[in-house]
Design a protein around this motif. Structure first.
Motif, PDB file in Angstrom:
ATOM      1  N   THR A  72      15.592  17.495 -31.500  1.00 44.41           N
ATOM      2  CA  THR A  72      16.315  17.221 -32.748  1.00 44.41           C
ATOM      3  C   THR A  72      15.636  16.170 -33.617  1.00 44.41           C
ATOM      4  OG1 THR A  72      17.716  15.658 -31.526  1.00 44.41           O
ATOM      5  CG2 THR A  72      18.541  17.901 -31.794  1.00 44.41           C
ATOM      6  N   ARG A  73      14.803  15.308 -33.018  1.00 42.86           N
ATOM      7  CA  ARG A  73      14.131  14.282 -33.823  1.00 42.86           C
ATOM      8  C   ARG A  73      13.052  14.878 -34.731  1.00 42.86           C
ATOM      9  NH1 ARG A  73      12.646   9.426 -29.769  1.00 42.86           N
ATOM     10  NH2 ARG A  73      12.534  11.122 -28.254  1.00 42.86           N
ATOM     11  N   PHE A  74      12.701  16.137 -34.489  1.00 39.27           N
ATOM     12  CA  PHE A  74      11.677  16.772 -35.318  1.00 39.27           C
ATOM     13  C   PHE A  74      12.228  17.920 -36.158  1.00 39.27           C
ATOM     14  CE2 PHE A  74       8.944  14.396 -32.550  1.00 39.27           C
ATOM     15  CZ  PHE A  74       7.822  14.112 -33.326  1.00 39.27           C
ATOM     16  N   LEU A  75      13.542  17.947 -36.340  1.00 39.37           N
ATOM     17  CA  LEU A  75      14.112  18.913 -37.281  1.00 39.37           C
ATOM     18  C   LEU A  75      13.636  18.578 -38.696  1.00 39.37           C
ATOM     19  CD1 LEU A  75      17.763  19.145 -35.921  1.00 39.37           C
ATOM     20  CD2 LEU A  75      16.068  20.989 -35.937  1.00 39.37           C
ATOM     21  N   PRO A  76      13.405  19.590 -39.551  1.00 43.26           N
ATOM     22  CA  PRO A  76      13.664  21.022 -39.335  1.00 43.26           C
ATOM     23  C   PRO A  76      12.515  21.777 -38.683  1.00 43.26           C
ATOM     24  CG  PRO A  76      13.009  20.662 -41.591  1.00 43.26           C
ATOM     25  CD  PRO A  76      13.053  19.295 -40.959  1.00 43.26           C
ATOM     26  N   THR A 132      11.574  21.931 -35.709  1.00 43.48           N
ATOM     27  CA  THR A 132      11.924  22.488 -34.406  1.00 43.48           C
ATOM     28  C   THR A 132      13.148  23.391 -34.457  1.00 43.48           C
ATOM     29  OG1 THR A 132      13.105  20.406 -33.986  1.00 43.48           O
ATOM     30  CG2 THR A 132      10.882  20.613 -33.100  1.00 43.48           C
ATOM     31  N   LYS A 133      13.588  23.759 -35.638  1.00 44.95           N
ATOM     32  CA  LYS A 133      14.734  24.670 -35.742  1.00 44.95           C
ATOM     33  C   LYS A 133      14.412  26.021 -35.111  1.00 44.95           C
ATOM     34  CE  LYS A 133      17.851  26.863 -39.086  1.00 44.95           C
ATOM     35  NZ  LYS A 133      17.471  28.282 -38.816  1.00 44.95           N
ATOM     36  N   ALA A 134      13.182  26.508 -35.298  1.00 37.97           N
ATOM     37  CA  ALA A 134      12.832  27.835 -34.822  1.00 37.97           C
ATOM     38  C   ALA A 134      11.619  27.841 -33.893  1.00 37.97           C
ATOM     39  CB  ALA A 134      12.560  28.764 -36.014  1.00 37.97           C
ATOM     40  N   GLN A 135      11.081  26.665 -33.546  1.00 37.28           N
ATOM     41  CA  GLN A 135       9.977  26.629 -32.592  1.00 37.28           C
ATOM     42  C   GLN A 135      10.164  25.447 -31.658  1.00 37.28           C
ATOM     43  OE1 GLN A 135       5.963  25.650 -33.660  1.00 37.28           O
ATOM     44  NE2 GLN A 135       6.557  24.238 -35.284  1.00 37.28           N
ATOM     45  N   PRO A 136       9.719  25.560 -30.421  1.00 34.38           N
ATOM     46  CA  PRO A 136       9.873  24.465 -29.468  1.00 34.38           C
ATOM     47  C   PRO A 136       9.084  23.228 -29.903  1.00 34.38           C
ATOM     48  CG  PRO A 136       9.295  26.520 -28.352  1.00 34.38           C
ATOM     49  CD  PRO A 136       9.106  26.754 -29.809  1.00 34.38           C
ATOM     50  N   LYS A 137       9.676  22.073 -29.668  1.00 29.66           N
ATOM     51  CA  LYS A 137       8.970  20.821 -29.959  1.00 29.66           C
ATOM     52  C   LYS A 137       7.651  20.760 -29.189  1.00 29.66           C
ATOM     53  CE  LYS A 137      10.226  17.333 -27.614  1.00 29.66           C
ATOM     54  NZ  LYS A 137      10.978  16.219 -26.999  1.00 29.66           N
ATOM     55  N   GLU A 138       7.652  21.297 -27.980  1.00 30.82           N
ATOM     56  CA  GLU A 138       6.453  21.247 -27.136  1.00 30.82           C
ATOM     57  C   GLU A 138       5.275  22.021 -27.726  1.00 30.82           C
ATOM     58  OE1 GLU A 138      10.099  20.516 -24.866  1.00 30.82           O
ATOM     59  OE2 GLU A 138       9.475  22.210 -26.131  1.00 30.82           O
ATOM     60  N   PHE A 174       0.673   7.953 -25.773  1.00 31.43           N
ATOM     61  CA  PHE A 174       1.254   8.190 -27.086  1.00 31.43           C
ATOM     62  C   PHE A 174       2.645   8.795 -26.893  1.00 31.43           C
ATOM     63  CE2 PHE A 174      -3.316   8.485 -27.533  1.00 31.43           C
ATOM     64  CZ  PHE A 174      -3.568   7.691 -28.648  1.00 31.43           C
ATOM     65  N   ASP A 175       3.649   8.165 -27.480  1.00 34.02           N
ATOM     66  CA  ASP A 175       5.011   8.693 -27.420  1.00 34.02           C
ATOM     67  C   ASP A 175       5.179   9.702 -28.543  1.00 34.02           C
ATOM     68  OD1 ASP A 175       7.663   9.273 -27.267  1.00 34.02           O
ATOM     69  OD2 ASP A 175       8.384   7.257 -27.734  1.00 34.02           O
ATOM     70  N   THR A 176       4.858  10.959 -28.260  1.00 38.88           N
ATOM     71  CA  THR A 176       4.899  11.981 -29.294  1.00 38.88           C
ATOM     72  C   THR A 176       6.307  12.519 -29.527  1.00 38.88           C
ATOM     73  OG1 THR A 176       4.336  13.709 -27.679  1.00 38.88           O
ATOM     74  CG2 THR A 176       2.514  12.653 -28.884  1.00 38.88           C
ATOM     75  N   GLY A 177       7.288  11.992 -28.792  1.00 40.85           N
ATOM     76  CA  GLY A 177       8.677  12.320 -29.100  1.00 40.85           C
ATOM     77  C   GLY A 177       9.188  11.539 -30.292  1.00 40.85           C
ATOM     78  N   ASP A 178       8.398  10.599 -30.759  1.00 41.18           N
ATOM     79  CA  ASP A 178       8.708   9.775 -31.926  1.00 41.18           C
ATOM     80  C   ASP A 178       7.766  10.186 -33.053  1.00 41.18           C
ATOM     81  OD1 ASP A 178       9.698   7.055 -33.170  1.00 41.18           O
ATOM     82  OD2 ASP A 178       7.507   6.975 -33.238  1.00 41.18           O
ATOM     83  N   LYS A 179       8.263  10.273 -34.270  1.00 45.21           N
ATOM     84  CA  LYS A 179       7.434  10.778 -35.371  1.00 45.21           C
ATOM     85  C   LYS A 179       6.202   9.914 -35.607  1.00 45.21           C
ATOM     86  CE  LYS A 179      11.298  12.989 -37.771  1.00 45.21           C
ATOM     87  NZ  LYS A 179      12.193  12.958 -38.945  1.00 45.21           N
ATOM     88  N   LEU A 180       6.382   8.591 -35.580  1.00 50.23           N
ATOM     89  CA  LEU A 180       5.236   7.717 -35.777  1.00 50.23           C
ATOM     90  C   LEU A 180       4.244   7.864 -34.639  1.00 50.23           C
ATOM     91  CD1 LEU A 180       3.796   5.574 -37.419  1.00 50.23           C
ATOM     92  CD2 LEU A 180       5.176   3.824 -36.241  1.00 50.23           C
ATOM     93  N   GLY A 181       4.741   7.951 -33.409  1.00 52.61           N
ATOM     94  CA  GLY A 181       3.859   8.144 -32.269  1.00 52.61           C
ATOM     95  C   GLY A 181       3.106   9.463 -32.346  1.00 52.61           C
TER      96      GLY A 181
END
Length: 292
Positions: free
Chosen positions: A15-19, A21-27, A257-264
């Protein structure tokens, strides 16, 4: 006690990478030209693991497709004489044996790992959290953990020193240094605390998304009560596991790198691009030319 299998929880909603990740996996978000999960799977293979277990959820089919063969694409590339691109595509599907299991509800990291129980069986295994991309080291992070596991025969957790003002974002260990470590910075863990306040944290050693766990964790997680949000937390299971057997932490070498965070994610994109021989010179010149 050889570790052959790696578990990759990948059922989150991103959800932190919406939109995006609305239709594709964050991974599957790309760092330069590879999806994030591929970096982590490559770390597992480089560490000596041969079986990859990915815990997915709904709308994650793109992950399965990525690690599968793509006959039409391979035929197209071969027909056009694009042999370098063909080699890259074939390498992905030949990295390792990959299988999948569904986590039907988002019930926490502990529950996601528990979903892999039947595929792991009664043997030790690695756990990789895909938000943590770790590179720029002589030895992969998981390999560093496996070396400690083989020496001490207990579960092993990756840790990293973080500033006290950020310690509340992490699980934190308490422990003492171990003398016979083969040169690694190793601690025997005496306790684990989930997201403590800075003044209550037992150390500044934060738990990072790499683990080597014994199969005893499965029975413990199955008996672990959900928290107030209805989730089974891995840290709760690890605390109980540590009470039954020795557990260790490794202050790993490498850059995380914390890629779950936008800045990371942006930082990782820049640094991985600068590390690419085919991009580094032009990209560095571009960055120097920015009016910032």
């Amino acid at each position: 006690m050889t570790v052959r299998k790696g578990v990759f929880p990948a059922a989150g909603l991103g959800t932190r990478f919406l939109p995006a990740t609305k239709a594709q996996p964050k991974e599957m978000l790309p760092l330069v030209d590879k999806p994030m999960i591929q970096y982590v799977v490559e770390e597992a293979v480089a560490s000596g693991l041969s079986e990859i277990i990915i815990v997915t959820g709904r709308n994650k089919r793109a992950i399965e497709d990525h690690f599968d063969a793509a006959f039409e694409l391979e035929y197209y590339l071969n027909d056009r004489g694009k042999m370098d691109e063909l080699a890259q595509i074939k390498t992905i599907s030949e990295l390792a044996s990959v299988c999948y299991v569904r986590q039907k509800e988002p019930l926490g990291l502990g529950h996601a790992i528990l979903c892999a129980r039947s595929l792991v069986g009664d043997e030790p295994f690695g756990v990789f959290l895909g938000d943590d991309i770790i590179g720029f080291a002589d030895s992969p992070c998981m390999r560093q953990l496996l070396d400690v596991f083989e020496r001490h025969r207990g579960s092993v957790i990756a840790v990293e020193r973080v500033p006290r003002d950020r310690i509340h974002q992490y699980g934190v260990i308490a422990g003492r240094p171990v003398a016979d470590t083969g040169g690694a910075r190793v601690y025997e863990i005496s306790d684990l605390v989930e997201k403590p306040r800075a003044e209550e944290a037992p150390s500044d050693l934060a738990i990072i998304g790499r683990y080597v766990l014994t199969p005893d964790i499965f029975g413990i997680l199955a008996e672990t009560a959900p928290d107030r949000r209805g989730e089974i937390q891995l840290t709760d299971g690890l605390r109980r596991l540590r009470q039954r057997q020795p557990m260790y932490a490794v202050e790993f070498e490498g850059k995380r790198f914390d890629t779950g965070d936008k800045l990371g994610f942006l930082k990782a994109t820049v640094e991985f691009a600068l590390a690419r021989p085919d991009l580094s010179d032009d990209f560095r010149a571009y960055l120097k030319g920015l009016n910032i």
